[in-house]
Design an enzyme around this catalytic site. Structure first.
Site, PDB file in Angstrom:
ATOM      1  N   HIS A   1       0.817  -1.209   0.000  1.00 14.68           N
ATOM      2  CA  HIS A   1       0.000   0.000   0.000  1.00 14.68           C
ATOM      3  C   HIS A   1       0.856   1.268   0.000  1.00 14.68           C
ATOM      4  O   HIS A   1       0.611   2.204  -0.759  1.00 14.68           O
ATOM      5  CB  HIS A   1      -0.925  -0.033   1.220  1.00 14.68           C
ATOM      6  CG  HIS A   1      -1.824   1.132   1.300  1.00 14.68           C
ATOM      7  ND1 HIS A   1      -2.895   1.285   0.456  1.00 14.68           N
ATOM      8  CD2 HIS A   1      -1.775   2.229   2.063  1.00 14.68           C
ATOM      9  CE1 HIS A   1      -3.486   2.423   0.725  1.00 14.68           C
ATOM     10  NE2 HIS A   1      -2.825   3.018   1.701  1.00 14.68           N
TER      11      HIS A   1
ATOM     12  N   ARG B   1      -7.678   1.855 -16.628  1.00 13.33           N
ATOM     13  CA  ARG B   1      -8.002   0.525 -16.077  1.00 13.33           C
ATOM     14  C   ARG B   1      -9.365   0.601 -15.385  1.00 13.33           C
ATOM     15  O   ARG B   1      -9.541   1.418 -14.485  1.00 13.33           O
ATOM     16  CB  ARG B   1      -6.957   0.103 -15.048  1.00 13.33           C
ATOM     17  CG  ARG B   1      -5.582  -0.229 -15.620  1.00 13.33           C
ATOM     18  CD  ARG B   1      -4.654  -0.654 -14.485  1.00 13.33           C
ATOM     19  NE  ARG B   1      -3.429  -1.282 -14.957  1.00 13.33           N
ATOM     20  CZ  ARG B   1      -2.254  -0.655 -15.025  1.00 13.33           C
ATOM     21  NH1 ARG B   1      -2.143   0.599 -14.678  1.00 13.33           N
ATOM     22  NH2 ARG B   1      -1.180  -1.306 -15.438  1.00 13.33           N
TER      23      ARG B   1
ATOM     24  N   GLU C   1      -0.017  -8.731 -24.759  1.00 15.01           N
ATOM     25  CA  GLU C   1       0.533  -9.126 -23.460  1.00 15.01           C
ATOM     26  C   GLU C   1       0.913 -10.597 -23.446  1.00 15.01           C
ATOM     27  O   GLU C   1       1.489 -11.081 -22.484  1.00 15.01           O
ATOM     28  CB  GLU C   1      -0.512  -8.953 -22.353  1.00 15.01           C
ATOM     29  CG  GLU C   1      -1.237  -7.663 -22.354  1.00 15.01           C
ATOM     30  CD  GLU C   1      -2.190  -7.518 -21.182  1.00 15.01           C
ATOM     31  OE1 GLU C   1      -1.738  -7.060 -20.141  1.00 15.01           O
ATOM     32  OE2 GLU C   1      -3.376  -7.851 -21.330  1.00 15.01           O
TER      33      GLU C   1
ATOM     34  N   ASP D   1       2.739  -7.910 -18.306  1.00 15.10           N
ATOM     35  CA  ASP D   1       2.382  -9.293 -18.592  1.00 15.10           C
ATOM     36  C   ASP D   1       3.213  -9.891 -19.717  1.00 15.10           C
ATOM     37  O   ASP D   1       3.614 -11.048 -19.645  1.00 15.10           O
ATOM     38  CB  ASP D   1       0.887  -9.391 -18.938  1.00 15.10           C
ATOM     39  CG  ASP D   1       0.040  -9.380 -17.682  1.00 15.10           C
ATOM     40  OD1 ASP D   1       0.403 -10.108 -16.742  1.00 15.10           O
ATOM     41  OD2 ASP D   1      -0.941  -8.637 -17.628  1.00 15.10           O
TER      42      ASP D   1
ATOM     43  N   CYS E   1       1.797   0.568 -22.817  1.00 18.14           N
ATOM     44  CA  CYS E   1       1.265   1.089 -21.561  1.00 18.14           C
ATOM     45  C   CYS E   1       1.738   0.338 -20.324  1.00 18.14           C
ATOM     46  O   CYS E   1       1.291   0.611 -19.225  1.00 18.14           O
ATOM     47  CB  CYS E   1      -0.265   1.119 -21.604  1.00 18.14           C
ATOM     48  SG  CYS E   1      -0.981  -0.519 -21.781  1.00 18.14           S
TER      49      CYS E   1
HETATM   50  C1  PEP Z   1       0.460  -4.848 -18.538  1.00 25.34           C
HETATM   51  O1  PEP Z   1       0.287  -6.059 -18.389  1.00 25.34           O
HETATM   52  O2  PEP Z   1       1.551  -4.346 -18.908  1.00 25.34           O
HETATM   53  C2  PEP Z   1      -0.634  -3.903 -18.262  1.00 25.34           C
HETATM   54  C3  PEP Z   1      -0.525  -2.622 -18.530  1.00 25.34           C
HETATM   55  O3  PEP Z   1      -1.747  -4.421 -17.684  1.00 25.34           O
HETATM   56  P1  PEP Z   1      -1.892  -4.705 -16.095  1.00 25.34           P
HETATM   57  O4  PEP Z   1      -0.631  -4.235 -15.436  1.00 25.34           O
HETATM   58  O5  PEP Z   1      -3.101  -3.982 -15.675  1.00 25.34           O
HETATM   59  O6  PEP Z   1      -2.023  -6.191 -16.097  1.00 25.34           O
HETATM   60 MG    MG Z   2      -1.737  -6.837 -18.109  1.00 32.47          MG
END
Ligand code: PEP
Ligand code: MG
Length: 575
Positions: free
Chosen positions: A190, A298, A433, A457, A504
């Protein structure tokens, strides 16, 4: 001088006096009561529950306002615990059956739950342990009339603690917190998340011994860039850091000139720098920091810690607000992405042996029309209020894209029949991803309007290295040639098929990677608000031709070490 090394939780440098946040000591009354007092004790508990609920509502509002809705969601979880159909009834039962006083019964029942949770490995369950502890302490404090001892800050300090609970951070007057250091915690704790979102330099998990011998008011330096904490620094070290802090302040002030500028490389190539958002507060920060749109919104946080999924209307208002606020800039909103390490109470997902390889993202989304229908309807209805693009996560096959398009078509036809306004031909994109999506990127590009690379990911699946397991964090590296080659494959396919490619994941804000990403022709970077201006400056310092030569060299390399060394050598990072 005492130096500690921990986890780099939030970058930047800070120097200040130590403010030691000690754990509140709560004296629990372990007495038993007479049978005649039972109903009175239950009444006292019930009154306290109502009082704590009011406190939490207030903190939730304050946090949503000061920090953001995602951070405030944690208090919604605490409120839900107080209304849990089992928890408080179990405490009442304990008072009735065992004649425990309310304090004793609350401690016993919650500790019983914690005992069960402690035995589980799951990160999400562990986070719930902290919630239970927080709620327990809050009820005990209210029962005994003890006040919380935090939030008394009246001057700038560096906060040092064993760990900080969400309630403790919510009580702080964060304008006075220049840096944060904790003995425990991880990159996803956190404190770390809060520090990053507020741009406060922080080091967490600095290890045992941090608090021993610590003097309130002594000088401490927090080096969030290197994960270093220095207490009572010697004269030379102090001067060295004071110099660095001055430089950093100057650099930050200078960055503001990029706020209104469109990002271009030295030779004029246009590259967009957008922001990642999880709620409306982030949208404000992105605008404030000169973001040229939102590259990833998100939507998980809208579903977090509530008993029922948000209604279409509720979602519509949230999406509309984001679109209107940042208009005419574009907003890429990602559909609900749960499973893996992200679970939400209001959607029942099965427990899995390998959740990251299981029923995640688009895989569960498309199976649940009660989830996708209201969300897509809300999104498509909101489209008339701004420039919306919809993005889908965790795509691994072409069939999934075809199913998405069928779902979008189904929803648009419903809206048309109901004569509800929407923007036709919205851009639909997918996140890259999963390696299979990168390997099939040409075919995928024929079906969608844009790609966005989710490196968090993509790295974990390319390297088979869990993104949250510190034991394999060396493997979860964006510098590995296999990762860089797979990213290049996706960007090339996008351009071959004339669609745009963004990025991203967290690695988009790594300034070392800028020449590589520019060199392969990335069109958009999307990063957290605090990283926007440094990135805009870094891009403006590169020539696209030179970046493309460097990228070619990098793609010939065979180890992550070699790549990182090379990037460090050519880097032009200003701070
Ligand atoms: C990612 O996997 O890079 C991504 C932006 O999605 P999240 O971190 O929300 O899984
Ligand atoms: Mg992701």
């Amino acid at each position: 001088m005492r130096t500690f090394t921990g986890i780099k939780a939030s970058s930047g440098l800070a120097k200040g006096e130590v403010y030691l946040k000690k754990k509140d000591k709560i004296e629990v009354d372990y007495t038993k009561i007479d049978a005649v007092r039972v109903e009175l004790e239950i009444e006292r508990l019930e009154k306290t529950r109502q009082q704590v609920k009011r406190q939490l509502e207030e903190i939730k509002e304050k946090t949503a306002c000061k920090v953001g809705v995602e951070e405030a969601a944690i208090f919604q979880a605490h409120l839900l615990l107080l209304d849990d159909p089992e928890l408080i009834p179990a405490v009442k039962e304990k008072i009735r059956k065992d004649k425990f006083c309310a304090e004793f019964a609350v401690s016993k029942v919650i500790e019983g739950y914690q005992e069960i949770f402690r035995a589980m490995e799951d990160e999400y369950i562990k986070a719930r342990m902290a919630d239970l502890e927080d709620v327990k302490n809050r009820i005990l404090r209210a029962l005994s009339g003890t006040a919380e001892t935090c939030g008394m800050l009246t001057k700038p300090v560096v906060l040092v603690a064993e760990d900080l609970s969400p309630s403790e951070t919510a009580m702080l007057d964060l304008q006075y917190v220049k840096g944060m250091v904790t003995e425990k915690g991880s990159h996803v704790s956190h404190t770390a998340i809060l520090a990053r979102s507020l741009g406060i330099p922080a080091v967490v998990g600095a290890g045992e011994g941090l608090l021993a011998g610590l003097k309130e008011g002594e000088i401490v330096i927090v080096d969030g860039d290197n994960g270093k904490v220095i207490f009572a620094p010697g004269e030379t070290v102090l001067q060295e850091y004071e110099q660095k802090i001055k430089q950093e302040e100057k650099w930050r002030t200078g960055l503001s000139r990029y706020r209104e500028l469109e990002t271009r490389t030295k030779d004029g190539k246009r590259v967009k720098v957008a922001g990642n958002a999880g709620g409306v507060k982030d949208v404000d920060r992105i605008i404030e920091q000169g973001g040229e749109g939102i590259g990833l919104y998100r939507t998980e946080f809208i579903f977090l810690d509530r008993r029922d999924p948000p209604s279409e209307e509720e979602q519509f208002e949230i999406y509309r607000e984001a679109l209107e606020k940042i208009y005419p800039r574009e907003v890429v909103i990602r559909t609900l992405d749960i499973g893996g390490d992200k679970s939400v109470k209001c959607v029942d997902l099965p427990l899995e042996e390998n959740p990251f390889l299981g029923y995640r993202g688009i895989r569960n989304y498309l199976d649940s029309s009660e989830i996708y229908r209201p969300q897509l309807r809300a999104l498509i209805r909101a489209s008339v209020y701004g420039n919306l693009k919809i993005m889908f996560p965790m795509i691994s096959t072409l069939e999934e894209i075809r199913r998405i398009k069928a779902a979008v078509k189904e929803v648009t036809e419903m809206l048309r029949e109901e004569e509800i306004a929407f923007t036709p031909h919205l851009e639909l994109g997918i996140m890259i991803e999963v390696p299979s999506a990168a390997l099939m990127a040409r075919e995928m590009a024929d079906e969608v309007d844009f790609f966005s690379i989710g490196s968090n990911d993509l790295i974990q699946y390319t390297m088979a290295a869990d993104r949250i397991n510190p034991k394999v964090s060396c493997l979860h590296s964006p510098y590995h040639p296999s990762v860089l080659r797979i990213i290049k494959m996706a960007v090339d396919a996008a351009h071959e098929r004339r669609i745009w490619a963004g990025f991203c994941g967290e690695a988009a804000s790594d300034l070392l990677l800028v020449p590589f990403l520019l060199g392969i022709g990335l069109d958009e970077f999307s990063v957290s608000a605090g990283a926007i201006l440094p990135l805009k400056e870094a891009i403006a310092g590169w020539d696209s031709q030179r970046a493309s030569e460097l990228a070619k060299n990098i793609l010939e390399m065979s180890t992550g070490e070699q790549v990182k060394e090379y990037l460090l050598k050519v880097a032009v990072i200003k701070r």
